[in-house]
Design a protein around this motif. Structure first.
Motif, mmCIF file in Angstrom:
data_model
loop_
_atom_site.group_PDB
_atom_site.id
_atom_site.type_symbol
_atom_site.label_atom_id
_atom_site.label_comp_id
_atom_site.label_asym_id
_atom_site.label_seq_id
_atom_site.Cartn_x
_atom_site.Cartn_y
_atom_site.Cartn_z
ATOM 1 N N VAL A 4 3.870 -3.641 -8.459
ATOM 2 C CA VAL A 4 4.517 -2.359 -7.719
ATOM 3 C C VAL A 4 5.886 -1.887 -7.974
ATOM 4 O O VAL A 4 6.565 -2.855 -8.325
ATOM 5 C CB VAL A 4 3.947 -2.689 -6.092
ATOM 6 N N SER B 94 -1.383 5.312 -9.168
ATOM 7 C CA SER B 94 -0.762 4.855 -10.420
ATOM 8 C C SER B 94 -1.938 4.305 -11.225
ATOM 9 O O SER B 94 -1.826 4.088 -12.681
ATOM 10 C CB SER B 94 -0.222 3.568 -10.080
ATOM 11 N N GLU C 179 6.415 0.863 0.686
ATOM 12 C CA GLU C 179 5.158 1.401 1.289
ATOM 13 C C GLU C 179 4.048 0.533 1.660
ATOM 14 O O GLU C 179 3.627 0.516 2.874
ATOM 15 C CB GLU C 179 4.427 2.577 0.512
ATOM 16 N N ARG D 190 8.434 -2.543 -12.310
ATOM 17 C CA ARG D 190 7.338 -3.032 -11.276
ATOM 18 C C ARG D 190 7.551 -4.437 -11.277
ATOM 19 O O ARG D 190 8.084 -5.052 -11.963
ATOM 20 C CB ARG D 190 5.880 -2.796 -11.956
ATOM 21 N N GLN E 73 6.830 1.462 -3.749
ATOM 22 C CA GLN E 73 5.372 1.247 -3.571
ATOM 23 C C GLN E 73 5.434 -0.035 -2.697
ATOM 24 O O GLN E 73 4.413 -0.382 -1.822
ATOM 25 C CB GLN E 73 4.435 0.790 -4.750
ATOM 26 N N VAL F 247 -1.986 2.179 -1.663
ATOM 27 C CA VAL F 247 -0.602 2.442 -2.217
ATOM 28 C C VAL F 247 -0.752 2.604 -3.797
ATOM 29 O O VAL F 247 0.111 3.504 -4.552
ATOM 30 C CB VAL F 247 0.160 1.210 -2.136
ATOM 31 N N LEU F 248 -1.518 1.917 -4.502
ATOM 32 C CA LEU F 248 -1.401 1.986 -5.840
ATOM 33 C C LEU F 248 -2.501 3.003 -6.702
ATOM 34 O O LEU F 248 -2.050 3.381 -7.873
ATOM 35 C CB LEU F 248 -1.826 0.760 -6.467
#
Length: 158
Positions: free
Chosen positions: A131, A37, A138, A9, A135, A33-34
């Motif tokens: 990210v 996670s 995205e 990340r 990610q 997006v996260l």
């Protein structure tokens, strides 16, 4: 760079060049997006400005969650029920609450495997996210769909 099971990340920081509505959209899209996670998330339901009318119901619900935690004994009765409210991001209603409040709060954060992967604060002016490459792509695509350039995000120095 943060290395975890789902790949390396990198940390992106949101600058201050966006207008308020675009900044709120950037917060929303980053958290969307996260979402998969995030294992744990917390929010403080305080802001340095008045809560926008469209998020007041979420603010009231978050305060209610904080008070319920006190009643259940999950948090100290001496503590502030508006600080550090746990958010279950798997629960659509609670995640929606996080999305609504994050751009205006003094602080919210999310964690994965003991590593922080997002932090928002300063009433929407601070946002950093950790990210993966996928990610990040995205996120930039989602922002582009709203006409928001990727340039307000910068890579944090290691």
């Amino acid at each position: 760079m943060i290395n975890k099971d789902d790949g390396p990340r990198r940390v992106l920081l949101l600058g201050d060049s966006l207008e308020s509505a675009e900044r709120a959209r950037a917060h929303h899209e980053a958290l969307l997006v996260l979402r998969s996670s995030i294992e744990t998330a917390h929010i403080d339901v305080y802001s340095d400005v008045a809560w926008p009318q469209e998020v007041v119901s979420h603010y009231e619900r978050a305060l209610s969650i904080g008070r319920d935690e006190v009643v259940r004994g999950a948090r100290s009765a001496n503590g502030d029920p508006g600080m550090g409210i746990d958010i279950d991001v798997r629960n659509d209603a609670e995640f929606e609450m996080l999305l609504a409040l994050a751009p205006y709060t003094i602080h919210a954060e999310g964690w994965r495997q003991g590593q922080q992967i997002f932090s928002v604060g300063d009433t929407g002016t601070a946002l950093w996210v950790a990210v993966t490459r996928q990610q990040e792509a995205e996120l930039m695509s989602r922002l582009g769909a709203y006409g928001i350039p990727s340039t307000p995000f910068t890579v944090a120095p290691e």
